[in-house]
Design a protein around this motif. Structure first.
Motif, mmCIF file in Angstrom:
data_model
loop_
_atom_site.group_PDB
_atom_site.id
_atom_site.type_symbol
_atom_site.label_atom_id
_atom_site.label_comp_id
_atom_site.label_asym_id
_atom_site.label_seq_id
_atom_site.Cartn_x
_atom_site.Cartn_y
_atom_site.Cartn_z
ATOM 1 N N ARG A 178 20.716 -2.019 14.949
ATOM 2 C CA ARG A 178 22.141 -2.383 14.942
ATOM 3 C C ARG A 178 22.400 -3.538 15.919
ATOM 4 O O ARG A 178 23.203 -4.422 15.636
ATOM 5 C CB ARG A 178 23.000 -1.173 15.323
ATOM 6 C CG ARG A 178 22.983 -0.031 14.303
ATOM 7 C CD ARG A 178 23.485 -0.516 12.953
ATOM 8 N NE ARG A 178 23.771 0.540 12.008
ATOM 9 C CZ ARG A 178 22.870 1.197 11.286
ATOM 10 N NH1 ARG A 178 21.593 0.881 11.415
ATOM 11 N NH2 ARG A 178 23.229 2.136 10.427
ATOM 12 N N PHE A 179 21.744 -3.522 17.057
ATOM 13 C CA PHE A 179 21.896 -4.612 18.017
ATOM 14 C C PHE A 179 21.445 -5.930 17.389
ATOM 15 O O PHE A 179 22.107 -6.966 17.519
ATOM 16 C CB PHE A 179 21.067 -4.329 19.275
ATOM 17 C CG PHE A 179 21.785 -3.502 20.312
ATOM 18 C CD1 PHE A 179 22.645 -2.487 19.938
ATOM 19 C CD2 PHE A 179 21.576 -3.727 21.655
ATOM 20 C CE1 PHE A 179 23.309 -1.722 20.891
ATOM 21 C CE2 PHE A 179 22.226 -2.969 22.621
ATOM 22 C CZ PHE A 179 23.102 -1.964 22.239
ATOM 23 N N ARG A 180 20.281 -5.914 16.732
ATOM 24 C CA ARG A 180 19.748 -7.138 16.117
ATOM 25 C C ARG A 180 20.710 -7.675 15.068
ATOM 26 O O ARG A 180 21.027 -8.872 15.043
ATOM 27 C CB ARG A 180 18.386 -6.846 15.489
ATOM 28 C CG ARG A 180 17.769 -8.043 14.754
ATOM 29 C CD ARG A 180 16.542 -7.626 13.969
ATOM 30 N NE ARG A 180 16.857 -6.582 13.003
ATOM 31 C CZ ARG A 180 17.433 -6.806 11.839
ATOM 32 N NH1 ARG A 180 17.772 -8.037 11.484
ATOM 33 N NH2 ARG A 180 17.684 -5.805 11.014
ATOM 34 N N ALA A 231 24.051 -8.947 16.781
ATOM 35 C CA ALA A 231 23.867 -10.180 17.546
ATOM 36 C C ALA A 231 23.760 -11.390 16.629
ATOM 37 O O ALA A 231 24.176 -12.491 16.988
ATOM 38 C CB ALA A 231 22.612 -10.071 18.413
ATOM 39 N N LEU A 287 25.518 -7.507 24.634
ATOM 40 C CA LEU A 287 25.266 -6.096 24.367
ATOM 41 C C LEU A 287 24.375 -5.505 25.453
ATOM 42 O O LEU A 287 23.446 -6.167 25.930
ATOM 43 C CB LEU A 287 24.581 -5.915 23.008
ATOM 44 C CG LEU A 287 25.356 -6.385 21.773
ATOM 45 C CD1 LEU A 287 24.462 -6.336 20.544
ATOM 46 C CD2 LEU A 287 26.610 -5.552 21.554
ATOM 47 N N SER A 288 24.641 -4.274 25.841
ATOM 48 C CA SER A 288 23.767 -3.593 26.799
ATOM 49 C C SER A 288 23.639 -2.130 26.398
ATOM 50 O O SER A 288 24.571 -1.540 25.833
ATOM 51 C CB SER A 288 24.308 -3.700 28.232
ATOM 52 O OG SER A 288 25.540 -3.015 28.358
ATOM 53 N N LEU A 289 22.483 -1.555 26.678
ATOM 54 C CA LEU A 289 22.192 -0.169 26.298
ATOM 55 C C LEU A 289 21.731 0.617 27.512
ATOM 56 O O LEU A 289 20.885 0.152 28.284
ATOM 57 C CB LEU A 289 21.100 -0.142 25.217
ATOM 58 C CG LEU A 289 20.541 1.248 24.849
ATOM 59 C CD1 LEU A 289 21.626 2.115 24.231
ATOM 60 C CD2 LEU A 289 19.362 1.106 23.892
ATOM 61 N N PHE A 292 31.704 -3.789 17.064
ATOM 62 C CA PHE A 292 30.402 -3.121 17.112
ATOM 63 C C PHE A 292 30.500 -1.710 16.550
ATOM 64 O O PHE A 292 29.576 -1.233 15.892
ATOM 65 C CB PHE A 292 29.869 -3.081 18.540
ATOM 66 C CG PHE A 292 28.458 -2.548 18.616
ATOM 67 C CD1 PHE A 292 27.384 -3.328 18.234
ATOM 68 C CD2 PHE A 292 28.211 -1.253 19.037
ATOM 69 C CE1 PHE A 292 26.087 -2.842 18.272
ATOM 70 C CE2 PHE A 292 26.918 -0.751 19.084
ATOM 71 C CZ PHE A 292 25.856 -1.558 18.699
#
Length: 308
Positions: free
Chosen positions: A110-112, A115, A123-125, A287
């Protein structure tokens, strides 16, 4: 005090070399432009333009003023652009917290994808341990979106819970296990097996159906919080474990097998906790919408075991 409109008039006069041309460009009268420049000269205490028979020419001070005014106006345009980006989910920051299996494949993918569509959003996890309250972290402002399971929704107040994934629970066995050759495994046949447990919610969970299907409480021989460590124990043949589909089938080690249990165990819903829409930035809402995008069908089906 100087104002942005005065600087705009200054730059147009300098660019066009004429009060009249600048007045036409700015939809002003020529006397109004002349008065604006005269006011600037009084405020700065220097002459900015030489008046010529046909037009004007900047003085040395005028050239310096034009250079500085250009930087100020460019900075203001950048300011406006960046603020518009924050208002339209094209900039900002989204902080996500999740449990380990959700951070294995589901969130990185999902981040990829996000972005690629919103390169200006940071974004940070944070991968959290089981003792932290994900909803409290959202309410306290420590995170923007927290993933949790339907096992944990009791008492979740003040946040909006959005379902994002229906999590099928599979059984992971060593590839060399005698029962690992098919696509399904009877849970009763695993009654004597040692089980590997982990940190909530990556654990055996409150599943009474598991004990019922096994014919008794599962015998837990190992407790391992590390996701890769648990798979390693399974691959070594020292135990079996539940494998949630949110971890991603491609993330399973090649020396373990994923089988659907018989009878099937109840799935659990993965939810995203966030503040109400009126209290969160556009980037967070964007997001959150990306998390609800359906996954490709292939990602939801365990891969067939390769023939030897």
């Amino acid at each position: 005090m100087l104002d942005l409109w005065s600087l705009k008039v200054l730059t147009e006069v300098g660019r066009l070399g004429s009060f009249s041309a600048a007045a036409e460009e700015l939809s002003m009268t020529q006397p109004a432009v002349s008065r604006q420049i005269a006011t600037l000269e009084r405020q700065t205490g220097v002459r900015l333009f030489e008046r010529l028979p046909r037009g004007v020419r900047p003085t040395d001070a005028g050239r310096a003023a034009l250079e500085q005014a250009g930087e100020v106006l460019r900075g203001m345009r950048l300011f406006e652009t960046r603020m518009r980006a924050f208002a339209t989910a094209e900039a900002g920051r989204v902080r996500v917290s999740a449990f380990p299996s959700a951070a294995t494949t589901y969130l990185p993918e999902r981040f990829r994808s996000f972005a690629g569509r919103h390169p200006g959003v940071e974004l940070s996890l944070t991968v959290r341990s089981g003792e932290h309250d994900p909803c409290a972290a959202v309410l306290d402002g420590d995170t923007d979106i927290a993933l949790l399971t339907s096992w944990d929704v009791a008492g979740a107040t003040g946040v909006v819970l959005t379902p994002v994934h229906e999590d099928e629970l599979l059984v992971a066995l060593a590839a060399t296990h005698p029962l690992a050759q098919g696509s399904r495994v009877r849970l009763r046949d695993l009654a004597a097996e040692p089980w590997i447990d982990g940190t909530h919610p990556d654990c055996l969970g409150p599943i009474s159906q598991l004990a019922s299907a096994l014919g008794g409480t599962p015998r837990i021989s190992h407790v391992c919080d590390d996701w890769n460590g648990r798979q390693g124990l399974v691959a070594a043949g020292v135990g079996v474990m539940l494998y949630p589909s949110i971890a991603g089938y491609s993330a399973a080690r090649p020396d373990i097998r994923l089988l659907r249990p018989s009878p099937s165990l109840p799935s659990r819903t993965i939810l995203a906790a966030a503040l109400p829409p009126t209290d969160r930035p556009p980037a967070v809402s964007a997001f959150l919408a990306a998390l609800t995008t359906p996954e490709p069908t292939a990602a939801r089906v365990p891969p067939r075991r390769r023939s030897r």
